[in-house]
Design a protein around this motif. Sequence first.
Motif, PDB file in Angstrom:
ATOM      1  N   GLY A  34       0.709  -1.267   0.030  1.00  0.00           N
ATOM      2  CA  GLY A  34       0.008  -0.020  -0.254  1.00  0.00           C
ATOM      3  C   GLY A  34       0.622   1.261  -0.068  1.00  0.00           C
ATOM      4  N   CYS A  35       2.177   1.097   0.130  1.00  0.00           N
ATOM      5  CA  CYS A  35       2.958   2.300  -0.264  1.00  0.00           C
ATOM      6  C   CYS A  35       4.024   2.290  -1.065  1.00  0.00           C
ATOM      7  N   SER A  36       3.918   1.197  -2.058  1.00  0.00           N
ATOM      8  CA  SER A  36       5.023   0.966  -3.034  1.00  0.00           C
ATOM      9  C   SER A  36       6.517   0.677  -2.368  1.00  0.00           C
ATOM     10  N   GLY A  37       6.616   0.306  -1.340  1.00  0.00           N
ATOM     11  CA  GLY A  37       7.706   0.127  -0.370  1.00  0.00           C
ATOM     12  C   GLY A  37       7.994   1.274   0.157  1.00  0.00           C
ATOM     13  N   ALA A  38       9.005   2.146  -0.358  1.00  0.00           N
ATOM     14  CA  ALA A  38       9.156   3.565   0.128  1.00  0.00           C
ATOM     15  C   ALA A  38       8.802   4.450  -1.020  1.00  0.00           C
ATOM     16  N   LEU A  89     -10.824   7.215   1.542  1.00  0.00           N
ATOM     17  CA  LEU A  89     -10.153   7.537   2.918  1.00  0.00           C
ATOM     18  C   LEU A  89     -10.950   8.623   3.472  1.00  0.00           C
ATOM     19  N   ARG A  90     -11.406   9.655   2.971  1.00  0.00           N
ATOM     20  CA  ARG A  90     -12.281  10.829   3.583  1.00  0.00           C
ATOM     21  C   ARG A  90     -13.673  10.399   3.975  1.00  0.00           C
ATOM     22  N   LEU A  91     -14.247   9.277   3.400  1.00  0.00           N
ATOM     23  CA  LEU A  91     -15.259   8.513   3.966  1.00  0.00           C
ATOM     24  C   LEU A  91     -14.890   7.935   5.209  1.00  0.00           C
ATOM     25  N   LEU A  92     -13.826   7.206   5.294  1.00  0.00           N
ATOM     26  CA  LEU A  92     -13.348   6.368   6.418  1.00  0.00           C
ATOM     27  C   LEU A  92     -13.259   7.396   7.384  1.00  0.00           C
ATOM     28  N   ALA A  93     -12.567   8.658   7.245  1.00  0.00           N
ATOM     29  CA  ALA A  93     -12.306   9.483   7.924  1.00  0.00           C
ATOM     30  C   ALA A  93     -13.512  10.009   8.867  1.00  0.00           C
ATOM     31  N   ASP A  94     -14.679  10.066   8.413  1.00  0.00           N
ATOM     32  CA  ASP A  94     -15.987  10.450   8.849  1.00  0.00           C
ATOM     33  C   ASP A  94     -16.265   9.640  10.093  1.00  0.00           C
ATOM     34  N   GLY A  95     -15.718   8.431  10.045  1.00  0.00           N
ATOM     35  CA  GLY A  95     -16.375   7.538  11.297  1.00  0.00           C
ATOM     36  C   GLY A  95     -15.272   7.190  12.129  1.00  0.00           C
ATOM     37  N   ASN A  98       0.091  -2.860  13.338  1.00  0.00           N
ATOM     38  CA  ASN A  98      -1.194  -3.671  13.204  1.00  0.00           C
ATOM     39  C   ASN A  98      -1.650  -3.845  11.629  1.00  0.00           C
ATOM     40  N   ALA A  99      -1.452  -2.825  10.797  1.00  0.00           N
ATOM     41  CA  ALA A  99      -1.658  -3.192   9.187  1.00  0.00           C
ATOM     42  C   ALA A  99      -0.964  -4.284   8.679  1.00  0.00           C
ATOM     43  N   PHE A 100       0.408  -4.154   9.229  1.00  0.00           N
ATOM     44  CA  PHE A 100       1.226  -5.140   8.664  1.00  0.00           C
ATOM     45  C   PHE A 100       0.769  -6.680   9.129  1.00  0.00           C
ATOM     46  N   GLN A 101       0.505  -6.734  10.244  1.00  0.00           N
ATOM     47  CA  GLN A 101      -0.140  -7.970  10.758  1.00  0.00           C
ATOM     48  C   GLN A 101      -1.087  -8.395  10.045  1.00  0.00           C
ATOM     49  N   LYS A 102      -2.006  -7.510   9.391  1.00  0.00           N
ATOM     50  CA  LYS A 102      -3.245  -7.968   8.843  1.00  0.00           C
ATOM     51  C   LYS A 102      -3.018  -8.038   7.095  1.00  0.00           C
ATOM     52  N   GLY A 103      -1.445  -7.952   6.984  1.00  0.00           N
ATOM     53  CA  GLY A 103      -1.182  -7.928   5.385  1.00  0.00           C
ATOM     54  C   GLY A 103      -1.255  -6.758   4.511  1.00  0.00           C
ATOM     55  N   LEU A 104      -1.170  -5.565   5.276  1.00  0.00           N
ATOM     56  CA  LEU A 104      -1.160  -4.350   4.553  1.00  0.00           C
ATOM     57  C   LEU A 104       0.081  -3.492   4.972  1.00  0.00           C
ATOM     58  N   LEU A 105       0.819  -2.814   3.809  1.00  0.00           N
ATOM     59  CA  LEU A 105       2.103  -1.936   4.080  1.00  0.00           C
ATOM     60  C   LEU A 105       1.645  -0.631   3.739  1.00  0.00           C
ATOM     61  N   VAL A 106       2.001   0.311   4.775  1.00  0.00           N
ATOM     62  CA  VAL A 106       1.905   1.719   4.727  1.00  0.00           C
ATOM     63  C   VAL A 106       3.127   2.266   5.180  1.00  0.00           C
ATOM     64  N   TYR A 107       3.482   3.663   5.130  1.00  0.00           N
ATOM     65  CA  TYR A 107       4.695   4.212   5.335  1.00  0.00           C
ATOM     66  C   TYR A 107       4.427   5.316   6.380  1.00  0.00           C
ATOM     67  N   PRO A 108       5.474   5.200   7.271  1.00  0.00           N
ATOM     68  CA  PRO A 108       5.502   6.317   8.246  1.00  0.00           C
ATOM     69  C   PRO A 108       5.897   7.754   7.778  1.00  0.00           C
ATOM     70  N   ASP A 152     -10.340  -0.871  -2.633  1.00  0.00           N
ATOM     71  CA  ASP A 152     -11.028  -0.968  -1.609  1.00  0.00           C
ATOM     72  C   ASP A 152     -10.650  -1.919  -0.537  1.00  0.00           C
ATOM     73  N   GLN A 153     -10.036  -3.060  -1.024  1.00  0.00           N
ATOM     74  CA  GLN A 153      -9.465  -3.911  -0.076  1.00  0.00           C
ATOM     75  C   GLN A 153      -8.206  -3.243   0.816  1.00  0.00           C
ATOM     76  N   LEU A 154      -7.629  -2.592   0.385  1.00  0.00           N
ATOM     77  CA  LEU A 154      -6.499  -1.715   1.085  1.00  0.00           C
ATOM     78  C   LEU A 154      -7.277  -0.942   2.198  1.00  0.00           C
ATOM     79  N   VAL A 155      -8.277  -0.149   1.896  1.00  0.00           N
ATOM     80  CA  VAL A 155      -8.974   0.727   2.803  1.00  0.00           C
ATOM     81  C   VAL A 155      -9.531  -0.051   3.658  1.00  0.00           C
ATOM     82  N   GLY A 156     -10.360  -1.424   3.436  1.00  0.00           N
ATOM     83  CA  GLY A 156     -11.032  -2.007   4.600  1.00  0.00           C
ATOM     84  C   GLY A 156      -9.987  -2.465   5.711  1.00  0.00           C
ATOM     85  N   ILE A 157      -8.633  -2.948   5.316  1.00  0.00           N
ATOM     86  CA  ILE A 157      -7.805  -3.545   6.172  1.00  0.00           C
ATOM     87  C   ILE A 157      -7.590  -2.311   7.086  1.00  0.00           C
TER      88      ILE A 157
END
Length: 450
Positions: free
Chosen positions: A37-41, A342-348, A389-399, A425-430
């Motif tokens: 989800g972050c193309s590595g770096a 992501l903005r819809l996600l932020a609403d909640g 937490n995301a990593f354990q669920k199989g999603l990579l994001v970048y700090p 959509d799978q990325l956003v769900g995780i």
Amino acid sequence: MKREHVIKPVLDHHYPTIQYGKGVYLYDELGKAYIDGCSGAVTAGLGHGVQEIIDAMMEQANKVSFVYRSQFTSEPAEQLAEKLSDLAPGNDYWTFFVNSGSEATETAMKIAIQHWQEKGRPGKNKVISRRMSYHGITLGALSMSGHVLRRRRFIPLLEDFPVVMPPYCYRCPLGKAVGNCQLACADDLATAIKRIGAEHIAAFIAEPIIGAAGGAIVPPEGYYKRIKAICEQFDILFIADEVMTGIARTGAMFGMQHDEVEPDLMALGKGMSAGYTPMAATLVKDHVMEPILKGTKSIMSGHTYSANPQSAAISLAVLTYIDKHQLVSAAANKGSHLLNALRLLADGIEIIGDVRGKGLLLAIEFVADRTTKQPFAPGLGVTSRIIENAFQKGLLVYPAAGAIDGEGDAIIIAPPLIISEEEMDQLVGILAESIREVMAELTPSTLEEI
């Protein structure tokens, strides 16, 4: 337990071993899949295992992989430099090839200083930058960086270059309101130049969109046109650090094209080779090169692997793939879909303070209080918790850093440009699950302990 020999980012942390990658997925030795989800770096823009790039690697390897730049040139290097100039704003650039983004920004700094030396103005030898910025980890590049956490350990060795306020609309450092600021953050450059003295300043460097030091911070409209005008007014070169934003990532081939600005120098890296080889470049306008061509005729910089034909051929194949599959427009369209999701996600989710970015360079900033924008205490490690937490669920994001002092919390979401809507959509769900689980851990008692 068998001892390890590779120096990893955290020495006592266990890192899974990756076996292979395909598309937007990476697979470890146990067969677990991770969405990149972050193309590595923010690097692997084409995803993994692209056969066209692999074929280009093999074809060039069967010819020659290495020549030394002081002895030979090569067709791939010449073709790549011409291609980059054709794509870049204004089309009249020379290219100096290096191996990483840090080297590219540092080379840009050196060339800017040499430009003024060759014009008989050696006193113009400072490169100023913004207080929220990251231009690389070598000492020269780090001196230009305003990334508080990455500078801290090496302060005694660094120049104090970052002085200009960032265009950080979510937390305007000048206390201005969005849309009613008259681009005061851009005018802060003029203030800094007057304070230091234009006769001492060779160049100003900035990321088109602030990356790791702030998390996809997009300046207000008209910001870079004002910046370029100020640089021209005071006879200062403008360096665009396109290491993260360049090569289709933001929905334009270069981030500066959103503002129709032609930088005097540009630094490229990451997406230029899409992670298939170490490769980066410094692009230099004709007018910057002119006094050097009339003078010493040599740039005082160089690296063993500069312009090697293997990496040049791979980067050419990356650019061809991007054009063939229309990935510039794809990044814009897919980025719009992902940003809305992501903005819809932020609403909640109340700890999400801001969702921002452009194209497929997006970020979320987390806050303890959405109304006051109060950041979490650094000791809570909110960014690290969400990433793990995301990593354990199989999603990579970048700090990324957040807040003016660089100690807030943010993550970058920058998947490969070939990602599908279903995969987004799978990325956003995780990610939603991960953020909610970490938010549940941040109880009032936990907050009080820090």
